[in-house]
Design an enzyme around this catalytic site. Structure first.
Site, PDB file in Angstrom:
ATOM      1  N   TRP A  22      26.799   0.850 -21.206  1.00 54.48           N
ATOM      2  CA  TRP A  22      28.191   0.720 -21.845  1.00 54.48           C
ATOM      3  C   TRP A  22      28.375  -1.165 -22.009  1.00 54.48           C
ATOM      4  O   TRP A  22      28.058  -2.296 -21.688  1.00 54.48           O
ATOM      5  CB  TRP A  22      28.825   0.284 -20.054  1.00 54.48           C
ATOM      6  CG  TRP A  22      30.291   0.342 -20.086  1.00 54.48           C
ATOM      7  CD1 TRP A  22      31.209   1.042 -20.778  1.00 54.48           C
ATOM      8  CD2 TRP A  22      31.751  -0.541 -19.831  1.00 54.48           C
ATOM      9  NE1 TRP A  22      32.392   1.324 -20.971  1.00 54.48           N
ATOM     10  CE2 TRP A  22      32.310  -0.010 -19.931  1.00 54.48           C
ATOM     11  CE3 TRP A  22      30.532  -2.075 -19.885  1.00 54.48           C
ATOM     12  CZ2 TRP A  22      33.326  -1.305 -20.360  1.00 54.48           C
ATOM     13  CZ3 TRP A  22      31.758  -2.504 -19.635  1.00 54.48           C
ATOM     14  CH2 TRP A  22      33.405  -2.710 -19.452  1.00 54.48           C
ATOM     15  N   SER A  82      21.267   2.416 -17.964  1.00 58.03           N
ATOM     16  CA  SER A  82      22.831   2.597 -17.423  1.00 58.03           C
ATOM     17  C   SER A  82      23.246   3.890 -18.010  1.00 58.03           C
ATOM     18  O   SER A  82      22.377   4.793 -17.668  1.00 58.03           O
ATOM     19  CB  SER A  82      23.440   0.987 -17.720  1.00 58.03           C
ATOM     20  OG  SER A  82      24.688   1.014 -16.334  1.00 58.03           O
ATOM     21  N   LEU A  83      24.186   3.578 -18.273  1.00 63.45           N
ATOM     22  CA  LEU A  83      25.570   5.022 -18.973  1.00 63.45           C
ATOM     23  C   LEU A  83      24.339   5.329 -20.100  1.00 63.45           C
ATOM     24  O   LEU A  83      24.457   6.423 -20.046  1.00 63.45           O
ATOM     25  CB  LEU A  83      26.492   4.160 -19.840  1.00 63.45           C
ATOM     26  CG  LEU A  83      26.993   5.219 -20.827  1.00 63.45           C
ATOM     27  CD1 LEU A  83      27.224   6.429 -20.060  1.00 63.45           C
ATOM     28  CD2 LEU A  83      28.042   4.438 -21.660  1.00 63.45           C
ATOM     29  N   PHE A 143      31.848  -7.787 -16.019  1.00 68.91           N
ATOM     30  CA  PHE A 143      30.919  -6.183 -15.666  1.00 68.91           C
ATOM     31  C   PHE A 143      29.255  -7.141 -16.341  1.00 68.91           C
ATOM     32  O   PHE A 143      28.163  -6.596 -15.524  1.00 68.91           O
ATOM     33  CB  PHE A 143      31.185  -4.989 -17.050  1.00 68.91           C
ATOM     34  CG  PHE A 143      30.661  -3.741 -16.346  1.00 68.91           C
ATOM     35  CD1 PHE A 143      31.277  -3.127 -15.314  1.00 68.91           C
ATOM     36  CD2 PHE A 143      29.514  -2.965 -17.298  1.00 68.91           C
ATOM     37  CE1 PHE A 143      30.547  -1.739 -15.177  1.00 68.91           C
ATOM     38  CE2 PHE A 143      28.413  -1.934 -16.541  1.00 68.91           C
ATOM     39  CZ  PHE A 143      29.534  -1.469 -15.790  1.00 68.91           C
ATOM     40  N   LEU A 144      29.023  -7.416 -17.174  1.00 71.50           N
ATOM     41  CA  LEU A 144      27.705  -7.666 -17.263  1.00 71.50           C
ATOM     42  C   LEU A 144      27.564  -8.912 -16.597  1.00 71.50           C
ATOM     43  O   LEU A 144      26.025  -9.097 -16.155  1.00 71.50           O
ATOM     44  CB  LEU A 144      27.545  -8.329 -18.941  1.00 71.50           C
ATOM     45  CG  LEU A 144      28.040  -8.163 -19.966  1.00 71.50           C
ATOM     46  CD1 LEU A 144      28.067  -9.070 -21.056  1.00 71.50           C
ATOM     47  CD2 LEU A 144      27.298  -6.928 -20.095  1.00 71.50           C
ATOM     48  N   ALA A 145      28.680  -9.516 -16.196  1.00 73.50           N
ATOM     49  CA  ALA A 145      27.504 -10.856 -14.495  1.00 73.50           C
ATOM     50  C   ALA A 145      27.502 -10.441 -13.263  1.00 73.50           C
ATOM     51  O   ALA A 145      25.879 -10.213 -13.286  1.00 73.50           O
ATOM     52  CB  ALA A 145      28.704 -11.681 -14.216  1.00 73.50           C
ATOM     53  N   LEU A 146      28.256  -9.259 -13.282  1.00 72.42           N
ATOM     54  CA  LEU A 146      27.650  -8.074 -11.739  1.00 72.42           C
ATOM     55  C   LEU A 146      25.895  -7.358 -12.547  1.00 72.42           C
ATOM     56  O   LEU A 146      25.149  -6.953 -11.245  1.00 72.42           O
ATOM     57  CB  LEU A 146      28.172  -6.878 -12.452  1.00 72.42           C
ATOM     58  CG  LEU A 146      29.606  -6.678 -11.072  1.00 72.42           C
ATOM     59  CD1 LEU A 146      30.609  -5.844 -11.288  1.00 72.42           C
ATOM     60  CD2 LEU A 146      28.645  -7.091  -9.885  1.00 72.42           C
ATOM     61  N   GLN A 147      25.275  -7.493 -13.380  1.00 73.36           N
ATOM     62  CA  GLN A 147      24.668  -6.723 -13.853  1.00 73.36           C
ATOM     63  C   GLN A 147      23.264  -7.609 -13.864  1.00 73.36           C
ATOM     64  O   GLN A 147      21.961  -6.915 -13.445  1.00 73.36           O
ATOM     65  CB  GLN A 147      24.315  -6.109 -15.169  1.00 73.36           C
ATOM     66  CG  GLN A 147      25.262  -5.217 -16.053  1.00 73.36           C
ATOM     67  CD  GLN A 147      25.070  -4.273 -16.782  1.00 73.36           C
ATOM     68  OE1 GLN A 147      23.856  -4.592 -17.839  1.00 73.36           O
ATOM     69  NE2 GLN A 147      26.202  -4.162 -17.573  1.00 73.36           N
ATOM     70  N   ASP A 207      19.966  -4.209  -7.600  1.00 73.41           N
ATOM     71  CA  ASP A 207      20.764  -3.999  -8.810  1.00 73.41           C
ATOM     72  C   ASP A 207      21.977  -3.603  -7.859  1.00 73.41           C
ATOM     73  O   ASP A 207      21.764  -3.205  -6.334  1.00 73.41           O
ATOM     74  CB  ASP A 207      20.266  -2.772  -9.256  1.00 73.41           C
ATOM     75  CG  ASP A 207      21.446  -1.712 -10.354  1.00 73.41           C
ATOM     76  OD1 ASP A 207      22.457  -2.474 -10.560  1.00 73.41           O
ATOM     77  OD2 ASP A 207      21.181  -1.374 -11.247  1.00 73.41           O
ATOM     78  N   HIS A 235      19.711  -5.390 -12.709  1.00 74.33           N
ATOM     79  CA  HIS A 235      19.937  -4.112 -13.933  1.00 74.33           C
ATOM     80  C   HIS A 235      19.437  -4.031 -15.157  1.00 74.33           C
ATOM     81  O   HIS A 235      19.834  -2.830 -15.692  1.00 74.33           O
ATOM     82  CB  HIS A 235      22.253  -4.265 -13.775  1.00 74.33           C
ATOM     83  CG  HIS A 235      22.205  -2.531 -13.976  1.00 74.33           C
ATOM     84  ND1 HIS A 235      22.669  -1.067 -12.961  1.00 74.33           N
ATOM     85  CD2 HIS A 235      22.928  -2.341 -15.634  1.00 74.33           C
ATOM     86  CE1 HIS A 235      22.850  -0.334 -13.961  1.00 74.33           C
ATOM     87  NE2 HIS A 235      23.481  -1.217 -15.079  1.00 74.33           N
TER      88      HIS A 235
END
Length: 256
Positions: A22, A82-83, A143-147, A207, A235
């Site tokens: 995503w 992922s997506l 969202f990218l930082a979470l990954q 992850d 992730h």
């Protein structure tokens, strides 16, 4: 004009199609595409509405899979991150004759937490959808930082992802929203019990989006599939552990 952006590299006797996650685009694979194209005929794809695949609005998972399939080789190993893992899985379910093997990376058949099923809390996904309309570049960056959180190379991995996003025009808000809707609503746990092709599932131990607790649950639900956890990855294991990641795929090629 809505065309899927598609790049083919290498001349291996097995085709390998890579589907990104995503908010991103096919540039995310640049850390491994040279290595993989020396073993496979490699296909890099921007999912509909992402990267250079412009002119698409929000699509359902089924429509996204059909759009990608139109330009695909007759038979390939399909790898989705992922997506992208949901898109590859959908193709394996609807067109099994086109799928030599299915590989999902840091992906869940059901990303959203449900009763007795670990995942992303639905209100977190809804929150991302809400924030998209306010400040979508910042939302994508969050969202990218979470990954990459928690890995030894988190900062540089996050930078690599951010660079990928910024390399190309941002997707339209409705496309990003549609992708989040897929993550929020799709559940392929039961349908994927029926796939018969080789099925490899790769995970990162750290992850934060696909909890490792799902791994033994899916091992039990899908006994025909194989799973592997990268011990120090989050992730995006192909960014933090590129050599190990490529070795897994070359080993799979020997078996199909």
């Amino acid at each position: 004009m809505n065309n899927i952006w598609w790049q083919t590299k290498g001349q291996g006797n097995v085709h390998l199609v890579l589907l990104h996650g995503w908010g991103l685009n096919a540039e995310v694979w640049r850390c491994i595409d040279e290595e993989l194209s020396s073993h496979f005929t490699l296909h890099l794809v921007d999912l509909p509405g992402f990267g250079r695949s412009r002119g698409f609005g929000a699509l359902s998972l089924a429509d996204m899979a059909e759009a990608v399939l139109r330009q695909a080789p007759d038979k390939a190993i399909w790898l989705g991150w992922s997506l992208g893992g949901l898109v590859a899985s959908q193709i394996a379910l609807t067109h099994p004759e086109r799928v030599q093997a299915l590989v999902t990376v840091a992906s869940s058949p059901c990303f959203s937490a449900r009763d007795e099923w670990p995942g992303i809390k639905p209100d977190v996904l809804a929150g991302f959808q809400q924030q998209l309309s306010d400040d979508f570049q910042r939302t994508v960056e969050r969202f990218l930082a979470l990954q990459t959180m928690g890995t030894e190379t988190a900062r540089q991995d996050a930078r690599a992802l951010k660079k990928t996003v910024l390399a190309l025009p941002m997707p339209e808000v409705d496309v990003l929203n549609g992708g989040l809707e897929i993550l929020k609503t799709v559940d392929l746990r039961q349908p994927l019990q029926n796939v018969s092709m080789p099925f490899l599932r790769l995970y990162g131990y750290l992850d934060g989006l696909v909890p490792r607790k799902v791994v033994p649950m899916l091992d039990k639900l899908w006994p025909h599939s194989e799973s592997y956890i990268f011990a120090k990855a989050a992730h995006a294991p192909f960014i933090s552990h590129p050599a190990e990641f490529c070795r897994m795929l070359v080993a799979l090629k020997q078996r199909v």
